[in-house]
Design a protein around this motif. Structure first.
Motif, short mmCIF file in Angstrom:
data_model
loop_
_atom_site.label_atom_id
_atom_site.label_comp_id
_atom_site.label_asym_id
_atom_site.label_seq_id
_atom_site.Cartn_x
_atom_site.Cartn_y
_atom_site.Cartn_z
N ILE A 67 1.01 -1.30 0.12
CA ILE A 67 0.06 -0.10 -0.02
C ILE A 67 0.86 1.38 0.11
O ILE A 67 2.04 0.98 0.34
CB ILE A 67 -1.19 -0.19 1.21
CG1 ILE A 67 -0.19 -0.07 2.47
CG2 ILE A 67 -2.12 -1.15 1.12
CD1 ILE A 67 -0.93 0.16 3.76
N ASN A 69 2.39 4.92 0.78
CA ASN A 69 2.88 5.51 2.25
C ASN A 69 3.03 4.68 3.36
O ASN A 69 2.57 4.96 4.79
CB ASN A 69 2.08 6.78 2.47
CG ASN A 69 2.06 7.58 1.30
OD1 ASN A 69 3.30 8.16 0.96
ND2 ASN A 69 1.12 8.17 0.81
N LEU A 463 2.85 2.32 -15.90
CA LEU A 463 2.37 3.67 -15.38
C LEU A 463 3.54 4.67 -14.66
O LEU A 463 2.93 5.52 -14.01
CB LEU A 463 1.33 3.30 -14.41
CG LEU A 463 0.01 2.49 -14.76
CD1 LEU A 463 -0.77 2.06 -13.89
CD2 LEU A 463 -0.44 3.20 -15.84
N GLY A 464 4.63 4.50 -14.85
CA GLY A 464 5.78 5.42 -14.16
C GLY A 464 6.37 5.06 -13.08
O GLY A 464 6.80 5.88 -12.23
N MET A 465 6.17 4.07 -12.49
CA MET A 465 6.66 3.61 -11.05
C MET A 465 8.16 3.12 -11.08
O MET A 465 8.40 2.11 -11.89
CB MET A 465 5.95 2.53 -10.58
CG MET A 465 6.60 2.00 -9.18
SD MET A 465 5.23 1.09 -8.24
CE MET A 465 6.23 0.93 -6.78
N THR A 471 8.67 3.82 -0.89
CA THR A 471 7.08 4.26 -1.05
C THR A 471 6.73 4.86 -2.13
O THR A 471 7.63 5.33 -2.93
CB THR A 471 6.58 4.78 0.58
OG1 THR A 471 5.27 4.72 0.34
CG2 THR A 471 6.99 6.14 0.56
N GLU A 473 3.39 7.62 -4.16
CA GLU A 473 2.41 8.51 -3.77
C GLU A 473 0.90 7.94 -4.06
O GLU A 473 0.95 7.03 -4.97
CB GLU A 473 2.67 9.85 -4.59
CG GLU A 473 3.72 10.61 -4.55
CD GLU A 473 4.17 10.97 -3.14
OE1 GLU A 473 3.32 11.92 -2.58
OE2 GLU A 473 5.07 10.53 -2.51
N ASP A 475 -1.76 9.02 -5.11
CA ASP A 475 -2.43 9.39 -6.22
C ASP A 475 -1.97 8.95 -7.61
O ASP A 475 -2.81 9.31 -8.63
CB ASP A 475 -2.49 10.94 -6.23
CG ASP A 475 -1.14 11.53 -6.53
OD1 ASP A 475 -0.09 10.84 -6.78
OD2 ASP A 475 -1.00 12.67 -6.86
N ARG A 476 -0.98 8.11 -7.71
CA ARG A 476 -0.48 7.77 -8.93
C ARG A 476 -1.21 6.47 -9.74
O ARG A 476 -0.94 6.33 -10.81
CB ARG A 476 0.86 7.33 -8.70
CG ARG A 476 1.81 8.33 -8.28
CD ARG A 476 2.28 9.38 -9.37
NE ARG A 476 3.22 10.24 -9.06
CZ ARG A 476 3.59 11.27 -8.64
NH1 ARG A 476 2.68 11.64 -8.09
NH2 ARG A 476 4.69 11.69 -8.63
N TRP A 478 -0.98 3.46 -8.61
CA TRP A 478 0.11 2.22 -8.47
C TRP A 478 -0.63 1.27 -7.65
O TRP A 478 0.04 -0.22 -7.61
CB TRP A 478 1.49 2.46 -8.17
CG TRP A 478 1.77 3.50 -9.42
CD1 TRP A 478 1.51 3.87 -10.50
CD2 TRP A 478 3.08 4.27 -9.08
NE1 TRP A 478 2.00 4.62 -11.30
CE2 TRP A 478 3.25 4.96 -10.35
CE3 TRP A 478 3.87 4.63 -8.10
CZ2 TRP A 478 4.05 6.12 -10.62
CZ3 TRP A 478 5.01 5.56 -8.16
CH2 TRP A 478 4.85 6.22 -9.25
N MET A 479 -1.63 1.57 -6.59
CA MET A 479 -1.74 0.73 -5.47
C MET A 479 -2.30 -0.68 -5.96
O MET A 479 -1.82 -1.48 -5.31
CB MET A 479 -2.60 1.46 -4.54
CG MET A 479 -2.59 0.68 -3.20
SD MET A 479 -3.98 1.30 -2.04
CE MET A 479 -5.14 0.46 -2.33
N ILE A 480 -3.32 -0.75 -6.55
CA ILE A 480 -4.01 -2.10 -6.71
C ILE A 480 -2.99 -3.05 -7.35
O ILE A 480 -3.23 -4.12 -7.08
CB ILE A 480 -5.25 -1.67 -7.67
CG1 ILE A 480 -6.09 -2.91 -7.93
CG2 ILE A 480 -4.83 -1.14 -8.97
CD1 ILE A 480 -6.56 -3.54 -6.64
N TRP A 481 -2.37 -2.37 -8.39
CA TRP A 481 -1.33 -3.37 -8.87
C TRP A 481 -0.34 -4.02 -7.93
O TRP A 481 -0.13 -5.02 -8.00
CB TRP A 481 -0.64 -2.73 -10.09
CG TRP A 481 -1.66 -1.97 -10.87
CD1 TRP A 481 -1.58 -0.71 -11.19
CD2 TRP A 481 -2.65 -2.69 -11.74
NE1 TRP A 481 -2.66 -0.46 -12.13
CE2 TRP A 481 -3.07 -1.39 -12.47
CE3 TRP A 481 -2.90 -3.87 -11.90
CZ2 TRP A 481 -4.42 -1.90 -13.33
CZ3 TRP A 481 -4.04 -4.15 -12.64
CH2 TRP A 481 -4.70 -3.11 -13.49
#
Lengths: 562, 332
Positions: A67, A69, A463-465, A471, A473, A475-476, A478-481
């Motif tokens: 997750i 942060n 997606l740019g990670m 950690t 942000e 708002d990007r 990326w979390m679900i993936w």
């Protein structure tokens, strides 16, 4: 032509010893052994131990990234985790386990009684093992006078100038340097041993053109190790000169070059990837034909492709450096050389396909892992082509797409083939079969976990990670993936634990294997399981690439066709 | 952290804030077009080879009901014609892909620089970005303002990049591929955003403890917005007598060793230039929104947002902390 056949009989008169040896005697025996089989097993056991350690590190990394942060670990701890995970997996898991199988199998497959230099063999193992312990000792001694201890946190490439004294005080980087240096010494020793053994110790009749493909590939891989380990070792020594004797080779504060380190590292680092994947090809070349019940298709093409990969792999390293501003000319050259590798690699995949074609495929656990390897290595190769397209790499390089790509190679390719090799040769090594039932569970769990983790992992990269961030942000998007990737890691963990349980349980309770449980064709299946310390009571002689096929089918021996 | 089904939807993937498949400048566009070609070719190869593999595995599985189950299948050792065909066809594909790739490499790296181009010097620091506009006399940090580029009158921005310490990499996916920022070396890249707005990115080369929080914000301004911004940034720092106490605290502490505030005694160069810090929307290189409360927290303890950041905790008492926070918020 007269058909020479191996002598499978074992003239062992020493099996019924009176009493079980004391544990101290057993320990003494393993510590002082120069038997290639015991050294091979020690390599494998040591690699499995570090596999569990570095796998645990990966799990911590994935919990932290599940997750955004997250504060599960601090940035300092996270940076140490990915450094240790990468360094351990490459130098102290992949290299030793592959050398372990090579050590065990090569003399058996070429009808020899041991490696050419048994004591060098033991030395190489122990010096590599000491390297691994030194790396982990950094957790206790790594900060020197600055504190209690900390592992290195410079990444497994240890790019300059992050390793300079100014940015990396204390001794953690020195532990890393020395550990890699020692591992390199061990690798060179074993590579030298393998080359000499293959050149000098083949049994009568085993011409180079009759060697099992596994042995061919280990020969090429060992020759590559000479060329690639040397710059790595040189770079480690140069780094130590920088850190302790005031040279400024990589010290950019004093006019040194950061890019010089990259060249030294990747002229090792990229061929290294092929050094690791070639043994996986080697296992596939032995296992796929036996479980397809057909001879390997295109043996000479397979040898040529291996040698081709060996040469071309030495000229592709700077595709790791498409974003350092080498200029259009250099970028174009390395695009071309990197894409060229796709040709011999493609030949290999097509030959495996042709081997399966028209066969009678037996779906043992070993074969299932090999089939998983074929599909996954195909995908890994195709994402590799994407990354060889330099402009595409300007976007994807250093992103999670790259992380997904090379884990696809290393886990989906090398580790799957390694599991396949374990199920295939474990009976030879222990005399017991691994449980097929547990094996199927292991396969399906690991397959699902693998695809959940590493298929999905490509997406945050697109997606740019970037990689190596502790950690991200919220708002990007990326979390679900990342959450899915992390949950896949848990499933893989369960699969690996089942495998370890299977290894231990089958050693005591597995079905007795017999000399030749898979109806195999190469010489290792002609001796007992496990083989006696001298391997063969009488040195065999061979008349074709598949001596045991000739023995089992005297009406239609292979040498009619070779 | 609610997870909705829309998170999985394709548009979300394609139009992400930092998606490489949502390009908005020439370099990112040409990479995007090339990547579609590459994806099409690799997908076709996957379907053909994967399909053959799948077929072979199903078709040639061992069937114990076979009348001749006990016999081995026919042994086939190879065929030179077949080997030749699956050597030559991949070579042709590789040559085609190589030519398409080389074209994009040269068109991006050797693009002619128009005289109307804007020059910016980018300096990577642990763990923040310094931006200098040599022709405009502006120094700022972490939030880069550039011009929107109209294809009829292109005004691309050329970024001349180097690092003050370790390696970094400048990556704003919707504008261009990344370019490494390396000490003792100068790299150049260019971008020409076609629509005004905010583009996000971050450091893409591991550079130390706080690599993760070395974020990038690029504002593509319309010419009018940009002219206003430049005029504002060229002013010396605001002089607000109501926060004179905060200014005194700032100038009598170690702050001035690392930070510059134009028109004052603060001329340090290790940390970001704070002359117009209040005009920026974030602090600590994008780690937190630029609010008075966040500034206060950051000055008190930088590790709150960025553990491992090189700025030390300033150990100011509450009074001084409030004063210096008030001062910083007036530096519009």
């Amino acid at each position: 032509m007269a058909t020479q056949t191996p002598v499978p009989a074992v003239l062992d008169q020493t099996t019924s010893t009176a009493c079980r040896p004391m544990w101290l005697e057993v320990l003494h025996d393993w510590v002082t052994t120069v038997d290639h089989k015991k050294i091979g097993l020690m390599y494998i056991g040591y690699a499995l131990l570090f596999l569990v350690v570095a796998g645990f590190e990966a799990l911590l990394i994935r919990i932290q990234l599940a997750i955004p942060n997250n504060t599960f670990v601090s940035p300092q701890v996270f940076n140490r985790l990915f450094t240790m995970h990468g360094s351990t997996m490459i130098f102290f898991v992949a290299m030793p386990v592959l050398f372990g199988f090579g050590n065990y199998l090569i003399p058996l497959m070429i009808g020899a009684r041991d490696m050419a230099f048994p004591r060098l063999n033991a030395f190489s193992f122990w010096v590599s093992a000491f390297g691994g312990l030194l790396l982990y000792f950094s957790y206790f001694g790594g900060s020197g006078l600055y504190g209690a201890g900390s592992a290195p946190d410079v990444g497994w490439w240890a790019y300059a100038p992050l390793t300079a004294k100014a940015f990396s005080p204390g001794h953690s980087t020195d532990y890393w340097t020395l550990a890699i240096l020692l591992s390199g010494v061990g690798t060179i020793g074993t590579a030298l041993n393998i080359v000499t053994t293959v050149i000098c110790m083949r049994c009568p009749g085993m011409k180079l053109s009759r060697m099992p493909l596994l042995v061919w590939i280990y020969l090429v891989m060992s020759l590559m190790a000479f060329v690639t380990i040397s710059p790595l070792t040189a770079a480690q020594i140069m780094l130590m000169l920088d850190r302790y004797l005031g040279s400024h080779l990589f010290d950019t504060q004093a006019g040194g070059s950061a890019v010089l380190w990259m060249h030294f590292f990747w002229i090792f680092g990229h061929p290294e990837v092929y050094i690791l994947i070639l043994p996986a090809f080697a296992f596939a070349n032995e296992i796929i034909p036996v479980f397809s019940r057909k001879a390997i298709f295109g043996y000479p093409a397979m040898v040529a492709a291996t040698v081709g990969i060996g040469f071309v792999s030495l000229s592709v390293w700077a595709h790791h450096m498409f974003t350092v501003g080498m200029g259009a000319g250099a970028n174009t050259f390395f695009v071309f050389s990197s894409m060229t590798i796709a040709v011999p690699t493609g030949i290999k995949i097509f030959n495996w396909l042709a081997t399966i074609w028209g066969g009678k495929i037996r779906f043992t656990t070993s074969m299932m892992f090999a089939i998983g390897f074929l599909f996954q290595f195909l995908i890994a190769g195709l994402t590799g082509i994407m990354l060889a397209v330099a402009p595409f790499d300007w976007q994807l390089g250093n992103s999670y797409f790259v992380v997904a790509h090379f884990h696809y190679v290393i886990v989906g390719g090398i580790l799957f083939m390694l599991f396949s090799a374990f199920y295939y040769w474990y009976p030879k090594m222990t005399g017991r079969m691994l449980s097929e039932k547990l094996g199927k569970w292991h396969f399906w769990l690991f397959l699902i976990g693998f695809h959940l983790t590493f298929d999905i992992m490509h997406i945050p990269g697109i997606l740019g990670m970037p990689r190596r961030i502790y950690t991200y942000e919220a708002d990007r998007g990326w979390m679900i993936w990342n959450l899915l990737v992390s949950s896949g890691a848990m499933i893989q963990t369960v699969g690996v634990l089942l495998f370890v349980y299977n290894l231990v349980r089958s050693y005591f309770k597995g079905a007795v294997a017999g000399a030749d449980p898979w109806d195999g064709w190469t010489l290792e299946w002609s001796t007992t399981s496990p083989p006696p310390s001298y391997n063969f009571a009488v040195i065999p002689s061979v008349g074709s690439r598949r001596p045991l096929w000739d023995l089992k089918h005297p009406e239609d021996p292979d040498n009619n066709y070779e | 952290m609610a997870i909705g089904i829309h998170d999985f939807a394709l548009p979300n993937v394609v139009h992400g804030k930092t998606s490489i498949f949502s390009p908005d400048a020439t370099p990112a566009h040409s990479i995007f077009s090339l990547s579609m070609l590459v994806l099409a070719i690799t997908l076709s190869i996957f379907l053909v080879v994967g399909g053959l593999l799948l077929y072979a595995i199903i078709r040639y599985r061992e069937r114990l009901s076979d009348p001749d189950a006990a016999y081995e299948p026919a042994q086939i050792y190879g065929s030179n014609q077949i080997e030749l065909s699956w050597t030559v066809i991949p070579i042709l594909i590789v040559v085609m892909l190589f030519l398409a790739t080389a074209r994009v490499i040269y068109s991006t790296e050797h693009a002619p620089k128009p005289p109307s181009a804007l020059d910016v010097t980018v300096i990577g620091h642990q763990f923040w970005w310094e931006f200098r506009y040599p022709k405009l006399g502006i120094t700022t940090a972490n939030e880069l303002h550039i011009l929107v580029s109209d294809p009829r009158h292109p005004t691309p921005t050329y970024l001349t990049m180097s690092s003050a310490d370790t390696n970094h990499s400048f990556w704003v996916p919707r504008l261009a591929g990344k370019m490494d920022v390396i000490p003792n070396r100068i790299n150049v890249m260019w971008v020409d955003p076609t629509t005004a707005g905010l583009y996000l990115g971050q450091c893409a080369q591991y550079c130390g403890t706080q690599h993760a929080k070395m974020l990038l914000r690029v504002y593509a301004d319309t010419p009018a917005e940009f002219v206003t911004w430049v005029a504002h940034q060229r002013q010396p720092a605001a002089q607000d007598s109501s926060v004179a106490e905060g200014r005194t605290v700032f100038e009598h502490n170690a702050c001035i060793s690392c930070h510059t505030i134009a028109g004052t005694v603060a001329t340090g160069r290790f940390g970001p230039n704070l002359t117009h810090v209040a005009s920026r929307s974030t602090i600590a290189s994008g780690s937190a929104p630029n609010t008075a409360a966040n500034i206060r927290t950051f000055v008190d303890n930088p590790a709150h947002f960025k553990p491992g950041a090189l700025m030390p905790p300033m150990h100011l008492n509450d009074h001084d902390l409030a004063a210096v926070t008030a001062y910083l918020t007036t530096l519009k």
